[in-house]
Design a protein around this motif. Structure first.
Motif, PDB file in Angstrom:
ATOM      1  N   ASN A  55       0.846  -1.189   0.000  1.00  0.00           N
ATOM      2  CA  ASN A  55       0.000   0.000   0.000  1.00  0.00           C
ATOM      3  C   ASN A  55       0.888   1.248   0.000  1.00  0.00           C
ATOM      4  N   ASN A 114      -0.276   4.706   1.345  1.00  0.00           N
ATOM      5  CA  ASN A 114      -1.613   4.459   1.910  1.00  0.00           C
ATOM      6  C   ASN A 114      -2.722   4.996   1.009  1.00  0.00           C
ATOM      7  N   ASP A 115      -2.555   4.793  -0.311  1.00  0.00           N
ATOM      8  CA  ASP A 115      -3.594   5.243  -1.238  1.00  0.00           C
ATOM      9  C   ASP A 115      -4.885   4.434  -1.076  1.00  0.00           C
ATOM     10  N   TYR A 116      -4.765   3.180  -0.603  1.00  0.00           N
ATOM     11  CA  TYR A 116      -5.972   2.391  -0.319  1.00  0.00           C
ATOM     12  C   TYR A 116      -6.308   2.537   1.158  1.00  0.00           C
ATOM     13  N   ASN A 117      -7.559   2.886   1.424  1.00  0.00           N
ATOM     14  CA  ASN A 117      -8.014   3.087   2.804  1.00  0.00           C
ATOM     15  C   ASN A 117      -8.658   1.791   3.301  1.00  0.00           C
ATOM     16  N   THR A 118      -8.028   1.151   4.301  1.00  0.00           N
ATOM     17  CA  THR A 118      -8.545  -0.125   4.824  1.00  0.00           C
ATOM     18  C   THR A 118      -9.794   0.062   5.671  1.00  0.00           C
ATOM     19  N   ASN A 119     -10.138   1.282   6.008  1.00  0.00           N
ATOM     20  CA  ASN A 119     -11.374   1.529   6.774  1.00  0.00           C
ATOM     21  C   ASN A 119     -12.580   1.705   5.846  1.00  0.00           C
ATOM     22  N   THR A 120     -12.371   2.414   4.731  1.00  0.00           N
ATOM     23  CA  THR A 120     -13.492   2.666   3.812  1.00  0.00           C
ATOM     24  C   THR A 120     -13.543   1.665   2.664  1.00  0.00           C
ATOM     25  N   ARG A 161      -7.993   5.888  -3.335  1.00  0.00           N
ATOM     26  CA  ARG A 161      -8.086   7.297  -3.724  1.00  0.00           C
ATOM     27  C   ARG A 161      -6.863   7.659  -4.552  1.00  0.00           C
ATOM     28  N   GLU A 198     -11.988   7.976  -6.780  1.00  0.00           N
ATOM     29  CA  GLU A 198     -11.894   6.778  -5.944  1.00  0.00           C
ATOM     30  C   GLU A 198     -12.406   5.563  -6.710  1.00  0.00           C
TER      31      GLU A 198
END
Length: 241
Positions: free
Chosen positions: A142, A145-151, A155, A212
């Motif tokens: 990642n 942190n372009d990928y959000n593990t919460n949402t 992005r 996104e």
């Protein structure tokens, strides 16, 4: 009679000579007069008669033959002439040879800023909810942190052409939707009821900065994740723009 005539003439001549001498020796008693006005210049005289041609010079006689004289000093530089009119434009020349490759440049930092990639896994045995966004919690790769593990959304930070792909371990039928800002890009469905099989799908798409991308379930949601078979969602930048 003739003798008398000669005597008279001689007397008169003697008297005349005495008078002339007296006039030259006696100073004048009057004042000098005012100089007169200069006269006008006289006209040029006529051209004289052309003279005769001179005699021819003696011929050079030497065993070396005629000799060239020494070069004289250069004369003064003349004034610069006026600029002439421009000539007609010439035709393009032929294509030159290809040059040799240049030396490799020094490593820069721009390439590092243009990287974007992620791979995340769904590490649970539970199926995702029907018609819902699929969240992948376990991070494999990642960048920034372009990928959000919460949402569950990727992005875009670097605009360009991306490739997104998923590999799903199934225990039931599955339909997956690939979306870009709520716009459906494509759907992948597997209606087989074979236990523990794998399906996958991928797509290349241009993504602008700030957009996104995510996966959603439809009516079928048989995606699972366990140590014997993960379900993985990945995306990476093919070429920045």
């Amino acid at each position: 009679m003739l003798l008398q005539h000669f005597i008279i003439i001689g007397f008169l001549l003697s008297l005349a000579v005495l008078l002339l001498v007296a006039m030259e020796t006696c100073p004048s008693s009057g004042m000098p007069g005012i100089p007169g006005i200069p006269g006008l210049p006289g006209r040029d005289g006529r051209d004289g008669v052309k003279g005769d041609t001179g005699e021819r010079g003696a011929q050079w006689s030497s065993s070396l033959g005629p000799q060239k004289g020494q070069r004289g000093d250069p004369g003064p530089r003349g004034h610069q002439g006026k600029l002439g009119q421009s000539g007609e434009r010439g035709k393009p020349g032929s294509l030159g040879n290809i040059g040799l490759p240049g030396d490799p440049g020094e490593p820069g930092t721009v390439g590092l800023q243009q990287q974007a990639a992620f791979s995340v896994a769904r590490g649970t045995t539970e199926f995702p909810d029907k018609a819902s966004l699929i969240v992948f919690k376990q991070v494999i790769t990642n960048i920034n942190n372009d990928y959000n593990t919460n949402t569950g959304r990727f992005r875009c930070r670097v605009p360009g052409m991306y490739y997104f792909v998923f590999h799903a371990s199934l225990e039931d039928k599955l339909c997956v939707l690939l979306k870009l800002d709520n716009k459906l890009l494509t759907s992948f469905c597997d209606h087989r009821r074979i236990k523990r099989h794998v399906t996958s799908g991928g797509l290349a798409v241009y993504v602008s900065r700030g957009q996104e991308v995510w996966l959603e379930t439809k009516d079928y949601r048989g995606m699972t994740g366990r140590y014997t078979g993960y379900s993985i969602f990945s995306g990476f930048l093919l070429h920045p723009y």
